[in-house]
Design an enzyme around this catalytic site. Structure first.
Site, mmCIF file in Angstrom:
data_model
loop_
_atom_site.group_PDB
_atom_site.id
_atom_site.type_symbol
_atom_site.label_atom_id
_atom_site.label_comp_id
_atom_site.label_asym_id
_atom_site.label_seq_id
_atom_site.Cartn_x
_atom_site.Cartn_y
_atom_site.Cartn_z
ATOM 1 N N ASP A 1 0.835 -1.198 0.000
ATOM 2 C CA ASP A 1 0.000 0.000 0.000
ATOM 3 C C ASP A 1 0.875 1.255 0.000
ATOM 4 O O ASP A 1 2.063 1.189 0.318
ATOM 5 C CB ASP A 1 -0.831 0.067 1.296
ATOM 6 C CG ASP A 1 -1.952 -0.935 1.280
ATOM 7 O OD1 ASP A 1 -2.265 -1.458 0.209
ATOM 8 O OD2 ASP A 1 -2.513 -1.170 2.362
ATOM 9 N N LYS B 1 -3.500 3.465 -2.613
ATOM 10 C CA LYS B 1 -4.836 4.054 -2.754
ATOM 11 C C LYS B 1 -4.810 5.448 -2.170
ATOM 12 O O LYS B 1 -4.284 5.685 -1.101
ATOM 13 C CB LYS B 1 -5.872 3.244 -1.971
ATOM 14 C CG LYS B 1 -6.308 2.014 -2.686
ATOM 15 C CD LYS B 1 -7.616 1.551 -2.093
ATOM 16 C CE LYS B 1 -7.680 0.049 -1.987
ATOM 17 N NZ LYS B 1 -7.107 -0.499 -0.787
ATOM 18 N N MET C 1 -8.885 7.702 9.316
ATOM 19 C CA MET C 1 -9.350 8.316 8.057
ATOM 20 C C MET C 1 -10.334 9.465 8.300
ATOM 21 O O MET C 1 -11.339 9.581 7.609
ATOM 22 C CB MET C 1 -10.021 7.253 7.166
ATOM 23 C CG MET C 1 -9.086 6.127 6.758
ATOM 24 S SD MET C 1 -9.931 4.779 5.907
ATOM 25 C CE MET C 1 -10.619 3.867 7.287
HETATM 26 N N1 SAH Z 1 -4.532 -0.927 8.660
HETATM 27 C C1 SAH Z 1 -4.148 0.372 9.133
HETATM 28 C C2 SAH Z 1 -5.219 1.427 8.898
HETATM 29 C C3 SAH Z 1 -5.489 1.703 7.440
HETATM 30 S S1 SAH Z 1 -6.675 2.965 7.197
HETATM 31 C C4 SAH Z 1 -3.807 0.290 10.632
HETATM 32 O O1 SAH Z 1 -4.082 -0.713 11.275
HETATM 33 O O2 SAH Z 1 -3.253 1.259 11.146
HETATM 34 C C5 SAH Z 1 -5.666 4.371 6.962
HETATM 35 C C6 SAH Z 1 -5.736 5.304 8.147
HETATM 36 O O3 SAH Z 1 -4.933 4.816 9.212
HETATM 37 C C7 SAH Z 1 -5.206 6.681 7.881
HETATM 38 O O4 SAH Z 1 -6.159 7.489 7.231
HETATM 39 C C8 SAH Z 1 -4.929 7.174 9.286
HETATM 40 O O5 SAH Z 1 -6.098 7.563 9.927
HETATM 41 C C9 SAH Z 1 -4.432 5.900 9.955
HETATM 42 N N2 SAH Z 1 -2.961 5.815 9.974
HETATM 43 C C10 SAH Z 1 -2.198 4.884 9.404
HETATM 44 N N3 SAH Z 1 -0.894 5.081 9.646
HETATM 45 C C11 SAH Z 1 -0.821 6.190 10.415
HETATM 46 C C12 SAH Z 1 0.243 6.942 11.021
HETATM 47 N N4 SAH Z 1 1.525 6.581 10.869
HETATM 48 N N5 SAH Z 1 -0.086 8.027 11.745
HETATM 49 C C13 SAH Z 1 -1.358 8.415 11.915
HETATM 50 N N6 SAH Z 1 -2.402 7.754 11.374
HETATM 51 C C14 SAH Z 1 -2.145 6.659 10.639
#
Ligand code: SAH
Length: 260
Positions: free
Chosen positions: A37, A59, A171
């Site tokens: 991703d 995405k 998100m």
């Molecule tokens: N599978 C991922 C989430 C994917 S959805 C998990 O478990 O973390 C994508 C969202 O995750 C982003 O829009 C944000 O809200 C959050 N996110 C992912 N990585 C991040 C990071 N390093 N810092 C802050 N938010 C993060």
């Protein structure tokens, strides 16, 4: 027919390569094919073998490079051709990661799937911003919700935030104004504290704090960008070390002894 490969759905954590599991690190280093991703940090991708084939299926909101169905088909096609596939996702594959959909399509095609959990953004951001998601004095319930995705207005968040509860919103940057409004319509007080953590567990991390009523302004003023997480609840007011006064008499005694 060639031996079928395995699809490894691997969580890459929030960014810092140090936060990978040992199993994830081993799989990344040994992979000849990685499908990843956009959220996966370049520092993690650079751990792959120089001969490895890296395919990005990044995405971006409202600009899907590869539809999810095509991603699933790509994974299955490669596995059926006999290749092991490391499917690398930000955070944990089963938290807003569509890992469930990829697993089900692979299962239906008779392809073996192995899940390697990762540190989800909620855990990574909480640790980096020193916000305990639960605390005996502040919260004993934690909820993870998606601030975008399928119809925000139709989602029922009633009771997920407020006294004794921590709400973690993934998100939610683009929909921050609607999120604050939705929660206040559900009865949440405008002064409930929150934190916005941008790029958690990465060198460029920012932690912003404020009250619920100021969320839209905060995101706008500070030009918060994705990926960012919004954490709502009393626990977000605990993080700053200067707020923490000594309450433990055993520790006070030790400190007094040292001063004596
Ligand atoms: N599978 C991922 C989430 C994917 S959805 C998990 O478990 O973390 C994508 C969202 O995750 C982003 O829009 C944000 O809200 C959050 N996110 C992912 N990585 C991040 C990071 N390093 N810092 C802050 N938010 C993060």
């Amino acid at each position: 027919m060639a031996k079928t490969g395995t699809i490894f759905l691997v969580g890459a954590g929030p960014g810092d390569p140090d936060l990978l599991t040992l199993r994830a690190a081993r799989l990344i280093k040994g992979a000849s094919l990685i499908v990843h991703d956009g959220l996966v940090d370049p520092a993690i991708l650079s751990m792959a073998h120089s001969d490895a084939r890296l395919i990005s299926v990044a995405k971006k909101r409202a600009r899907h490079t590869l539809p999810q169905e095509d991603i699933n088909a790509l994974l299955v096609r490669e596995a059926l051709a006999g290749r092991d596939v490391v499917r690398l996702k930000g955070g944990d594959p089963f938290v807003f990661g569509r890992g469930g959909e990829e697993m089900e399509d692979a299962d239906a095609a008779g392809v073996r799937v192995e899940i390697v959990p990762g540190i989800s953004a909620a855990n990574g951001a909480a640790a980096a911003a020193r916000i305990p998601l639960t605390h005996r004095d502040s919260a004993s319930i934690v909820s993870f919700v998606a601030g975008q995705c399928k119809g925000l207005a139709e989602q029922n968040w009633a009771g997920l935030a407020g006294s004794g509860r921590t709400l973690v919103i993934y998100m939610g940057v683009k929909t921050a104004p609607q999120i604050a409004e939705k929660l206040m319509e559900d009865g949440l007080a405008p002064e409930v504290p929150l934190a916005v953590i941008e790029n958690a567990a990465r060198p460029q991390m920012r932690v912003l704090r404020g009250p619920l009523a100021g969320l839209a302004d905060l995101v706008e003023r500070e030009q918060v960008i994705s990926p960012a997480l919004i954490i709502i609840g009393d626990v977000t007011a605990r993080g700053a070390a200067s707020n923490n006064t000594a309450k433990n008499s055993a520790i006070s005694a030790i400190l007094q002894e040292l001063q004596a």
